[in-house]
Design a protein around this motif. Structure first.
Motif, PDB file in Angstrom:
ATOM      1  N   SER A 105      -7.857   1.077  -0.409  1.00 54.57           N
ATOM      2  CA  SER A 105      -6.892   0.317   0.394  1.00 54.57           C
ATOM      3  C   SER A 105      -7.293   0.120   1.859  1.00 54.57           C
ATOM      4  O   SER A 105      -7.233  -1.013   2.356  1.00 54.57           O
ATOM      5  CB  SER A 105      -5.510   0.939   0.278  1.00 54.57           C
ATOM      6  OG  SER A 105      -5.027   0.753  -1.041  1.00 54.57           O
TER       7      SER A 105
ATOM      8  N   TRP B  15      -6.559   4.528  -5.081  1.00 55.28           N
ATOM      9  CA  TRP B  15      -5.762   3.641  -4.224  1.00 55.28           C
ATOM     10  C   TRP B  15      -6.003   3.969  -2.744  1.00 55.28           C
ATOM     11  O   TRP B  15      -6.219   3.074  -1.925  1.00 55.28           O
ATOM     12  CB  TRP B  15      -4.296   3.808  -4.583  1.00 55.28           C
ATOM     13  CG  TRP B  15      -3.337   2.890  -3.901  1.00 55.28           C
ATOM     14  CD1 TRP B  15      -2.456   3.229  -2.908  1.00 55.28           C
ATOM     15  CD2 TRP B  15      -3.100   1.510  -4.185  1.00 55.28           C
ATOM     16  NE1 TRP B  15      -1.700   2.147  -2.555  1.00 55.28           N
ATOM     17  CE2 TRP B  15      -2.067   1.075  -3.327  1.00 55.28           C
ATOM     18  CE3 TRP B  15      -3.658   0.606  -5.082  1.00 55.28           C
ATOM     19  CZ2 TRP B  15      -1.588  -0.238  -3.340  1.00 55.28           C
ATOM     20  CZ3 TRP B  15      -3.182  -0.696  -5.093  1.00 55.28           C
ATOM     21  CH2 TRP B  15      -2.162  -1.108  -4.243  1.00 55.28           C
TER      22      TRP B  15
ATOM     23  N   THR C 153       0.844  -1.194   0.000  1.00 50.26           N
ATOM     24  CA  THR C 153       0.000   0.000   0.000  1.00 50.26           C
ATOM     25  C   THR C 153       0.880   1.246   0.000  1.00 50.26           C
ATOM     26  O   THR C 153       0.636   2.192  -0.748  1.00 50.26           O
ATOM     27  CB  THR C 153      -0.951  -0.011   1.212  1.00 50.26           C
ATOM     28  OG1 THR C 153      -1.822  -1.143   1.102  1.00 50.26           O
ATOM     29  CG2 THR C 153      -1.780   1.257   1.283  1.00 50.26           C
TER      30      THR C 153
ATOM     31  N   VAL D 197      -4.495  -0.852  -9.163  1.00 49.87           N
ATOM     32  CA  VAL D 197      -5.623  -0.224  -8.484  1.00 49.87           C
ATOM     33  C   VAL D 197      -6.897  -1.010  -8.772  1.00 49.87           C
ATOM     34  O   VAL D 197      -7.660  -1.355  -7.861  1.00 49.87           O
ATOM     35  CB  VAL D 197      -5.776   1.255  -8.907  1.00 49.87           C
ATOM     36  CG1 VAL D 197      -7.069   1.854  -8.369  1.00 49.87           C
ATOM     37  CG2 VAL D 197      -4.569   2.071  -8.450  1.00 49.87           C
TER      38      VAL D 197
END
Length: 164
Positions: free
Chosen positions: A103, A99, A21, A55
């Motif tokens: 995440s 993202w 991440t 993504v």
């Protein structure tokens, strides 16, 4: 590790998830938009496509946990589409926004996954695997793609990726 998983099977994958991440954002640091779609006279996937596919992978996986968000950048990646010659891909900033949205939600879902959930069947075109196997594959693929982005940094004359 920020989030301890319910299933002990997820421990190593969660460590990698958290690292990746952060690493994707670090790999993209300082990349100019004009360079993100360069293919350097090759048929290689450019930075924008690689980033978008990673993504999209998280958004796709999140659906297995009932997280049905749409990414702002996803249409070019629908149905796991490969790179489209001459398409203009979204800005890296848009991918970063997506993202950062998906995440933490997916991280929580992965941490809360029980062994029963991980054993659920996951259908892919032409094969059936478990959700745990899909999570494992996606984790491997993310690391591979981040490595490709790190290589592209050097090919485009950027400094190497900063891991700290």
């Amino acid at each position: 590790m920020k989030t301890k998983p319910i299933s002990s099977r997820m421990y190593g994958l969660m460590v990698l998830y958290e690292m990746q991440t952060d690493f994707l954002l670090r790999a993209l640091e300082g990349i100019d938009e004009k360079d993100a779609q360069k293919r350097l006279d090759t048929k290689a996937n450019h930075l924008a496509w690689i980033t978008g596919s990673v993504v999209d992978g998280r958004y796709f996986l999140a659906k297995s946990f009932g997280i049905d968000l749409k990414s702002a950048t996803g249409e070019l990646f629908a149905d796991h589409k490969g790179i489209i010659d001459d398409a203009v891909y979204p800005a890296l900033a848009d991918f970063k926004t997506d993202w950062k949205q998906i995440s933490p939600l997916l991280q929580d879902a992965l941490a809360q996954a029980t062994d029963e959930k991980l054993d659920e069947k996951f259908e892919m075109p032409g094969m059936e695997i478990t959700l745990y196997e899909m999570i494992s594959f996606n984790t491997y693929r993310e690391a591979n793609c981040i490595g490709q982005i790190a290589l592209w940094r050097r090919l485009l004359n950027y400094p190497g990726m900063n891991y700290m």
